[in-house]
Motif scaffolding. Structure first.
Motif, mmCIF file in Angstrom:
data_model
loop_
_atom_site.group_PDB
_atom_site.id
_atom_site.type_symbol
_atom_site.label_atom_id
_atom_site.label_comp_id
_atom_site.label_asym_id
_atom_site.label_seq_id
_atom_site.Cartn_x
_atom_site.Cartn_y
_atom_site.Cartn_z
ATOM 1 N N MET A 97 0.694 -1.498 -0.060
ATOM 2 C CA MET A 97 -0.160 -0.054 -0.085
ATOM 3 C C MET A 97 0.831 1.295 0.132
ATOM 4 N N VAL A 153 1.689 2.290 -3.468
ATOM 5 C CA VAL A 153 0.818 2.912 -4.143
ATOM 6 C C VAL A 153 0.575 4.331 -3.867
ATOM 7 N N VAL A 154 0.702 4.706 -2.497
ATOM 8 C CA VAL A 154 0.398 6.118 -2.055
ATOM 9 C C VAL A 154 1.885 6.895 -2.560
ATOM 10 N N ARG A 163 -7.905 8.631 12.386
ATOM 11 C CA ARG A 163 -9.008 8.915 11.351
ATOM 12 C C ARG A 163 -10.225 9.915 11.829
ATOM 13 N N GLU A 164 -10.492 9.801 12.938
ATOM 14 C CA GLU A 164 -11.784 10.481 13.367
ATOM 15 C C GLU A 164 -11.134 11.894 13.743
ATOM 16 N N THR A 188 -10.136 15.600 -0.097
ATOM 17 C CA THR A 188 -9.990 13.940 -0.738
ATOM 18 C C THR A 188 -9.625 13.196 0.450
ATOM 19 N N GLU A 214 -11.487 12.398 3.360
ATOM 20 C CA GLU A 214 -12.560 11.472 3.669
ATOM 21 C C GLU A 214 -12.472 9.919 2.959
ATOM 22 N N PRO A 215 -12.484 10.257 1.580
ATOM 23 C CA PRO A 215 -12.552 8.951 0.720
ATOM 24 C C PRO A 215 -11.272 8.084 1.117
ATOM 25 N N LEU A 216 -9.968 8.891 1.285
ATOM 26 C CA LEU A 216 -8.902 8.328 1.598
ATOM 27 C C LEU A 216 -8.815 7.335 2.719
ATOM 28 N N LEU A 217 -9.419 8.188 3.929
ATOM 29 C CA LEU A 217 -9.587 7.541 5.234
ATOM 30 C C LEU A 217 -10.624 6.426 4.990
ATOM 31 N N ALA A 218 -11.586 6.468 4.052
ATOM 32 C CA ALA A 218 -12.531 5.335 4.167
ATOM 33 C C ALA A 218 -12.245 3.982 3.534
ATOM 34 N N THR A 219 -10.936 3.971 3.119
ATOM 35 C CA THR A 219 -10.333 2.800 2.528
ATOM 36 C C THR A 219 -9.766 1.834 3.546
ATOM 37 N N PRO A 220 -9.276 0.733 3.280
ATOM 38 C CA PRO A 220 -8.794 -0.212 4.070
ATOM 39 C C PRO A 220 -7.296 0.238 4.771
ATOM 40 N N VAL A 221 -6.839 1.075 3.960
ATOM 41 C CA VAL A 221 -5.285 1.516 4.216
ATOM 42 C C VAL A 221 -4.931 1.807 5.642
#
Lengths: 252, 297
Positions: A1, A4-5, A246-247, A105, A107-114
């Protein structure tokens, strides 16, 4: 991962001409201005130049005016090359993390399992790689310029090798980790950038004092600096990973 | 087993409650609406279900993975949930395909390149795949965001205000995409404050206004509204209806027979008919009444 980042971050940097220009402008200035000044000084006013370095720095170079003035610049300009990796890493890292929030961007990033560690590590490596590459290229060009003016190989000497190969990566990591920590607390990426970039001020102060002939930074200082920065890096990384929650990131 | 089971979820920020007592279940293949005004706690609920926030109280199971107080869903949960965030949230300088590929890889989608191309085709974005994201229209951006929510073939799709800020054309495009997903029996939670969207797409909707107010079952197309041009006693057609209600000149019936048969029977009995139309579910009335009740409390 992490890979990828890193790939995505580097692709974004490549696609941003303004960012590339701002990253190139400082190193270009740091290399070109002193070399050009040195070349001009040696040609236009060699006597005064020699007197100046003898008076201010106590340098008595038997190899001639050019070598004398070049050796002074070689010895004193190293802190500027220690500022570069911090500054460049901050420039990239603050944009990379603070920019995620600004462009929404995050929220979508943190919504992934990474995992957050992978995100922080990926972004950090992607900020440090260009910062180090540019620092090393600039340092190599500076050494070549100094050697050309001196007429023999002055640089890189052991201090320069230690500074660029050991201290620069530690300082790039320091700049990056500072930017991550500040970005996780400050909403505006530009404010984060400015705050994190202010960490170069002590180094700039040392540079000014050294150029003014007030202090002479030697090997002991650089070793101590390396040890201090390494300890700060470890502490900052621990704080950065803890803050990259995340939060907390979404609710700030 | 239900795709989502939320039980008394509650969340507050800095002592200010965002939502409390949120309980509902969503069956597999169901499109479930989360309705509420701005600041009602819809997005907070969705973020808890997406594994981004840990609830302060309550529990939930999403796609078989648990969420509990102080414990948000982990990476396994996030890998099974597709979240459409309120803002598309892509990288301007990357192309549409590069953006989608990035998230496909982060979501560890199987055969990411093939999956991305299939989604770009499905949402008619293939010819724009190599344009920078910043150059896409609002509708395209939102469709790309929906494609991202689907890129890893999630078990549960959470859509947060999918049409907010879109122009009418883009809104229609996005609604048709969601309708397609619903027709494919995807499990969807649709968070919106547009009653029309819920009426059109959902089978049930939860009303949220800081807390769960009620769960409403959407009845679609089951009632027939007949406007009468003159007063008439419709007793003669009762046998053709499950239920019949006359309110002024409006006749509301739940048909047992075909509509033309009922209309013909009414005309034979002497009724003068001005208009015949399917009766929409009175969601708006229910919503306004529930909101008023919630405010009174």
């Amino acid at each position: 991962m992490i890979g990828v980042v890193i790939r995505k971050e580097l692709l974004e940097v490549r696609r941003s001409p303004v960012l590339l220009l701002s990253m190139a402008s400082l190193p270009a200035t740091v290399v070109a201005v002193p070399i050009a000044l040195l070349a001009w000084l040696v040609r236009a006013a060699p006597e005064q130049a020699l007197l100046f370095v003898q008076d201010v720095y106590g340098v008595h170079e038997p190899a001639g005016v050019a070598a004398g003035v070049a050796s002074v610049l070689a010895r004193n300009w190293l802190p500027m090359f220690l500022v570069l990796p911090i500054f460049l890493a901050v420039l990239l890292a603050a944009q990379s993390i603070g920019g995620e929030r600004e462009r929404r961007t995050l929220e979508p990033l943190l919504a992934t399992p990474v995992g957050t560690l992978s995100i922080v590590a990926g972004k950090s490596v992607a900020a440090m790689l260009p910062a180090l590459a540019i620092t090393w290229i600039a340092a190599a060009l500076f050494c070549l310029g100094i050697d050309a003016i001196a007429g023999h190989m002055l640089l890189p000497d052991p201090a320069w090798l230690f500074g660029t190969l050991v201290l620069s990566p530690l300082l790039a990591l320091f700049g990056n980790a500072t930017a991550v920590v500040v970005s996780s607390r400050v909403l505006d990426p530009r404010a984060a950038q400015n705050l994190a970039a202010s960490t170069v001020l002590p180094l700039l102060a040392l540079l000014v004092f050294q150029l003014a002939g007030r202090i002479a930074l030697g090997p002991r200082f650089y070793f101590a600096l390396a040890a201090g920065v390494a300890a700060a890096d470890v502490a900052l990384i621990a704080v950065a990973v803890r803050l990259f929650d995340r939060e907390k990131l979404l609710t700030r | 087993m239900a795709a989502i089971e939320a039980d008394a979820l509650a969340k507050s920020f800095g002592g200010r409650p965002a939502c409390r007592d949120v309980s509902f279940t969503v069956e597999r293949g169901e499109v479930f609406g989360l309705l509420g005004p701005n600041g009602a706690g819809k997005t907070t609920t969705l973020r808890m279900l997406a594994g981004l926030y840990a609830p302060d109280a309550g529990t939930a199971r999403v796609a078989g993975h648990s969420i509990a107080a102080g414990r948000p869903g982990g990476p396994e949960l996030r890998a099974r949930v597709g979240l459409l965030t309120e803002s598309p949230g892509f990288y301007d300088r990357l192309t549409a395909r590069e953006n989608l590929m990035y998230f496909a890889r982060l979501q560890t989608a199987r055969q990411p390149a093939r999956r991305c191309d299939a989604l770009l085709d499905r949402f008619a974005l293939r010819e724009h795949a190599h344009r920078p994201f910043a150059e896409l229209s609002r509708g395209m951006k939102q469709k790309l965001a929906i494609a991202r929510a689907l890129v890893h073939d999630p078990e549960v799709i959470l859509l947060d205000e999918p049409t907010v800020g879109l122009d009418p054309e883009a809104t229609r495009e996005v609604r048709s995409v969601v309708a397609e997903l619903a027709a494919d029996h995807a499990t969807i939670v649709l968070c919106t404050h547009h009653l029309e969207e819920v009426e059109r797409l959902c089978s049930r909707a939860a009303f949220i206004a800081g807390r769960l107010v009620a769960i409403h079952e959407i009845r679609r197309g089951s009632l027939l509204r007949i406007e009468l041009a003159a007063p008439f006693a419709p007793d003669g057609v009762r046998g053709l209806c499950h239920s019949l209600r006359l309110s002024g000149s409006t006749l509301l019936i739940e048909p047992r027979a075909e509509v033309p048969e009922i209309v013909a029977a009414l005309v034979r009995a002497g009724a003068r008919i001005a208009e015949v139309a399917p009766h929409r579910d009175p969601l708006e009335d229910a919503w306004l009444q529930l909101l008023a009740e919630a405010r009174e409390r």
